[in-house]
Write a protein that holds these residues in place. Structure first.
Motif, mmCIF file in Angstrom:
data_model
loop_
_atom_site.group_PDB
_atom_site.id
_atom_site.type_symbol
_atom_site.label_atom_id
_atom_site.label_comp_id
_atom_site.label_asym_id
_atom_site.label_seq_id
_atom_site.Cartn_x
_atom_site.Cartn_y
_atom_site.Cartn_z
ATOM 1 N N GLU A 287 2.562 -4.715 -10.718
ATOM 2 C CA GLU A 287 3.001 -3.592 -9.876
ATOM 3 C C GLU A 287 1.747 -2.809 -9.305
ATOM 4 O O GLU A 287 1.623 -2.617 -8.039
ATOM 5 C CB GLU A 287 4.033 -2.764 -10.321
ATOM 6 N N MET A 288 0.731 -2.424 -10.184
ATOM 7 C CA MET A 288 -0.289 -1.729 -9.800
ATOM 8 C C MET A 288 -1.106 -2.397 -8.816
ATOM 9 O O MET A 288 -1.594 -1.867 -7.845
ATOM 10 C CB MET A 288 -0.965 -1.435 -11.234
ATOM 11 N N ASN A 289 -1.137 -3.768 -9.270
ATOM 12 C CA ASN A 289 -2.177 -4.673 -8.242
ATOM 13 C C ASN A 289 -1.383 -4.726 -6.924
ATOM 14 O O ASN A 289 -2.110 -4.582 -5.885
ATOM 15 C CB ASN A 289 -2.212 -6.051 -8.777
ATOM 16 N N ARG A 290 -0.212 -4.869 -6.784
ATOM 17 C CA ARG A 290 0.675 -4.737 -5.499
ATOM 18 C C ARG A 290 0.393 -3.512 -4.852
ATOM 19 O O ARG A 290 0.129 -3.659 -3.641
ATOM 20 C CB ARG A 290 2.100 -5.029 -5.825
ATOM 21 N N GLU A 291 0.543 -2.405 -5.413
ATOM 22 C CA GLU A 291 0.319 -1.194 -4.665
ATOM 23 C C GLU A 291 -1.022 -0.785 -4.011
ATOM 24 O O GLU A 291 -1.498 -0.391 -2.936
ATOM 25 C CB GLU A 291 0.567 0.045 -5.772
ATOM 26 N N VAL A 292 -2.054 -1.326 -4.991
ATOM 27 C CA VAL A 292 -3.540 -1.272 -4.502
ATOM 28 C C VAL A 292 -3.829 -2.167 -3.434
ATOM 29 O O VAL A 292 -4.617 -1.748 -2.620
ATOM 30 C CB VAL A 292 -4.488 -1.717 -5.580
ATOM 31 N N ASN A 293 -3.157 -3.436 -3.368
ATOM 32 C CA ASN A 293 -3.224 -4.343 -2.272
ATOM 33 C C ASN A 293 -2.659 -3.563 -1.112
ATOM 34 O O ASN A 293 -3.311 -3.748 0.240
ATOM 35 C CB ASN A 293 -2.624 -5.531 -2.522
ATOM 36 N N THR A 294 -1.686 -3.037 -1.234
ATOM 37 C CA THR A 294 -1.013 -2.323 0.016
ATOM 38 C C THR A 294 -1.898 -1.210 0.696
ATOM 39 O O THR A 294 -2.069 -1.109 1.781
ATOM 40 C CB THR A 294 0.498 -1.680 -0.324
ATOM 41 N N ILE A 295 -2.450 -0.484 -0.333
ATOM 42 C CA ILE A 295 -3.370 0.625 0.042
ATOM 43 C C ILE A 295 -4.505 0.094 0.746
ATOM 44 O O ILE A 295 -4.984 0.634 1.859
ATOM 45 C CB ILE A 295 -3.901 1.363 -1.119
ATOM 46 N N GLY A 296 -5.129 -1.209 0.117
ATOM 47 C CA GLY A 296 -6.289 -1.646 1.116
ATOM 48 C C GLY A 296 -5.983 -2.176 2.308
ATOM 49 O O GLY A 296 -6.710 -2.217 3.285
ATOM 50 N N SER A 297 -4.698 -2.588 2.676
ATOM 51 C CA SER A 297 -4.169 -3.098 3.835
ATOM 52 C C SER A 297 -3.872 -2.027 4.916
ATOM 53 O O SER A 297 -3.995 -2.193 6.050
ATOM 54 C CB SER A 297 -3.148 -4.033 3.781
ATOM 55 N N MET B 201 -10.501 -0.005 -8.093
ATOM 56 C CA MET B 201 -9.389 -0.321 -8.778
ATOM 57 C C MET B 201 -8.851 -1.727 -8.919
ATOM 58 O O MET B 201 -8.399 -1.976 -10.131
ATOM 59 C CB MET B 201 -8.226 0.536 -7.990
ATOM 60 N N LYS B 202 -9.181 -2.445 -8.208
ATOM 61 C CA LYS B 202 -8.703 -3.897 -8.292
ATOM 62 C C LYS B 202 -9.618 -4.402 -9.290
ATOM 63 O O LYS B 202 -9.227 -5.417 -10.242
ATOM 64 C CB LYS B 202 -9.052 -4.697 -6.937
ATOM 65 N N SER B 203 -11.003 -4.140 -9.515
ATOM 66 C CA SER B 203 -11.832 -4.689 -10.591
ATOM 67 C C SER B 203 -11.283 -4.188 -11.954
ATOM 68 O O SER B 203 -11.292 -4.993 -12.683
ATOM 69 C CB SER B 203 -13.370 -4.228 -10.252
#
Length: 291
Positions: A252-262, A276-278
């Motif tokens: 879930e954390m990874n999904r939120e970070v991906n959304t922020i990046g997009s 954060m992804k690292s």
């Protein structure tokens, strides 16, 4: 409390006639699976062994090796078929008489037939064996559990370190987020001035900024990341298997970070997303080892 899924334990129990050695090793697995290797005559206690392991381990692939050595496991005895020997002896005498054979009948002639003598094997006291296996298994399981707990402490320290790093970057992201729309408005006004001889259509700017603000708003994602972090830290304190929960939170954390990046149209925010992804990837690697 964090418990690792990898470890090793060894136990031994012995009596006058034989010795039992039990070795157990565990590695990562989605569920609890036990593979037991032991002498065939003890296969009826396999379920008992699995239940005993289940008292100490809730998740992981466990290999169990039960070794039995000594002279008391199998006893051997000689079985003689006297009736068959009598038949062979009578036949030899009749053949000697019928065919005028002068050679004497010896014991070697009778023993030449493999069906006359057989060796029977009898298993030792099975109840005594089971008691020894139980003792050795208990020792091995306790040592394995202790090793998994110690390794879990190291995993927990590493996870806490990564969570603190993530919190720091998330705090910076929260500070940057409100400035993104302001910077966009400034860039938009400058661009319009450059191409419209300084004339600014305020209503157009407000419309463009409103559309951009809706698309670039990452407040919800940042708030959910804060919540996931809090749940992650709370889970680390629970005295129960937490591996699956932590794995879900990491996803879930990874999904939120991906959304922020997009969504986040800002160089600083993009750099924070990369960091954060690292960190999430490092957390994921450790979570895979947790029961």
């Amino acid at each position: 409390m964090v418990t690792s899924m990898t470890g090793f334990g060894r136990g031994m129990a012995e009596q006058e006639n034989f010795r039992i050695t039990v070795e157990m090793k565990s590695v990562n697995h989605r569920f609890l699976e036990c593979f037991i290797r032991m002498p065939r005559q003890l296969s009826q206690i396999e379920d008992k062994i699995k239940k005993k392991i289940g008292h100490y381990i809730k998740r992981g692939k466990v290999d169990v090796f039960v070794t039995i050595s000594g002279e008391g496991l199998i006893s051997k005895s000689l079985k003689v078929d006297w009736q068959l020997i009598d038949s062979y002896y009578d036949f030899a005498k009749e053949a000697k008489k019928r065919y005028h054979i002068n050679q004497d009948i010896t014991l070697d002639h009778l023993l030449a037939n493999s069906e006359i003598l057989t060796v029977e094997e009898t298993e030792g006291n099975n109840d005594e064996l089971q008691d020894l296996i139980h003792d050795a298994l208990e020792q091995a399981a306790v040592k394995l559990h202790y090793m998994r707990k110690n390794e879990g402490l190291e995993l927990e320290k590493d996870l806490i370190y990564h969570l603190q790093s993530f919190k720091h970057i998330l705090s910076q992201s929260n500070q940057v987020s409100p400035t993104i729309v302001t910077k966009y408005r400034e860039r938009l006004e400058k661009r319009i001035k450059d191409f419209a001889d300084g004339q600014i259509d305020e209503s157009r700017i407000l419309t463009e900024v409103a559309v951009f603000a809706e698309k670039a708003d990452v407040t919800e994602e940042l708030t959910r990341l804060d919540s996931h972090l809090a749940q992650f830290e709370l889970a680390l304190k629970k005295d129960e298997p937490i591996g699956r929960r932590l794995d879900f939170l990491t996803q879930e954390m990874n999904r939120e970070v991906n959304t922020i990046g997009s969504k986040g149209n800002d160089a600083n925010l993009v750099s924070y997303v990369v960091e954060m992804k690292s960190i999430i990837e490092k957390i994921r690697e450790q979570v895979q080892n947790i029961e």
